[in-house]
Design an enzyme around this catalytic site. Structure first.
Site: not given
Ligand code: IPE
Ligand code: IPE
Ligand code: MG
Length: 239
Positions: A12, A60
């Site tokens: 993340d 997502n």
């Molecule tokens: C969790 O991250 C999913 C992945 C790393 C693929 P998110 O960024 O989607 O999670 P939330 O929304 O902060 O809980």
């Molecule tokens: C994790 O990074 C990757 C996916 C969830 C696909 P994020 O895209 O959630 O990054 P933040 O949380 O917005 O920084």
């Molecule tokens: Mg994230």
């Protein structure tokens, strides 16, 4: 040092990494791929047998269309580029989640690679794609119910093994260690059943900055934890 047999990672912080640099979010995702490569190498060096990476959640799909399509494109390129490296290093690819929801070409590439690496035994790299734990548990419940309805299984015959065997992770051991990057202390619908007794490490580092060194530190911390599984410390220390 005690090493986890199965390491799971919620990767993340890609978006924030890019936003902090006033770059488009997709550049954070692209940079995140480099962290994947260095973490896979480091896991191989430590003899970790199973690595599960949360790459794209069921939730997502609700992100802006541009971000979703760029992520799918990035995934397709990553898979095509990685195949020779996976084969060379004895890595078997697996996937969990609703693979059928991925764009057709990405799904095909993924299936091809899983087939071509099925015999590799050094490490299993498991990608969670279009994955949500509640969705996985719901699908498992449906499959079990179908077997009961068909007379193939008695309700009394359902035990914890039955549940595990009907999840996407069937055949994989439960994760010993879960790492989540980016300072968020939540599970976000990842492996709810399988993480029951996993050690959890939440790192402040954003995924694109997560290096082999950060992984080493997490492994040291894991090695110092006492996993009690409901028993007392004294019980575990007695011969
Ligand atoms: C969790 O991250 C999913 C992945 C790393 C693929 P998110 O960024 O989607 O999670 P939330 O929304 O902060 O809980
Ligand atoms: C994790 O990074 C990757 C996916 C969830 C696909 P994020 O895209 O959630 O990054 P933040 O949380 O917005 O920084
Ligand atoms: Mg994230």
């Amino acid at each position: 040092m005690r090493i986890p047999k199965h390491l799971a990672i919620i990767m993340d912080g890609n978006g924030r990494w890019a936003e902090q640099r006033r770059l488009p979010r997709i550049l954070g995702h692209r940079k995140g791929v480099e962290s994947v490569q260095s973490v896979v190498d480091e896991c191989l060096r430590h003899g970790i047998e199973y690595l599960t990476l949360f790459a794209f959640s069921s939730e997502n799909w609700g992100r802006p269309r541009d971000e979703v399509s760029s992520l799918m494109e990035l995934l397709g390129t990553f898979l095509k580029r990685e195949l020779p490296h996976l084969n060379k290093r004895g890595i078997r690819l697996r996937a969990i989640g609703e693979i059928d929801r991925l764009p057709g070409d990405v799904g095909r590439t993924l299936r091809d690679i899983m087939q071509q690496t099925a015999g590799s035994r050094v490490m299993t790299l498991c990608l969670a794609l279009s994955y949500g734990s509640r969705d996985e548990l719901t699908r498992a419940a449906r499959k079990i119910a179908q077997r009961v309805a068909a007379g193939d299984l008695e309700p009394e015959g359902i035990d914890e093994e039955t549940i595990s065997a009907h999840l996407d992770t069937a055949g994989l051991p439960d994760p010993d260690l879960l790492i989540r990057t980016s300072g968020e202390s939540r599970i976000s619908n990842f492996l709810l059943w399988q993480l029951a007794y996993s050690e959890l490490i939440f790192s402040e580092v954003l995924w694109p900055d997560f290096s082999a060194e950060h992984l080493k530190q997490a492994l040291v911390e894991y090695g110092q934890r006492q996993r009690r599984f409901g028993l007392t410390g004294a019980q575990l220390n007695s011969p």
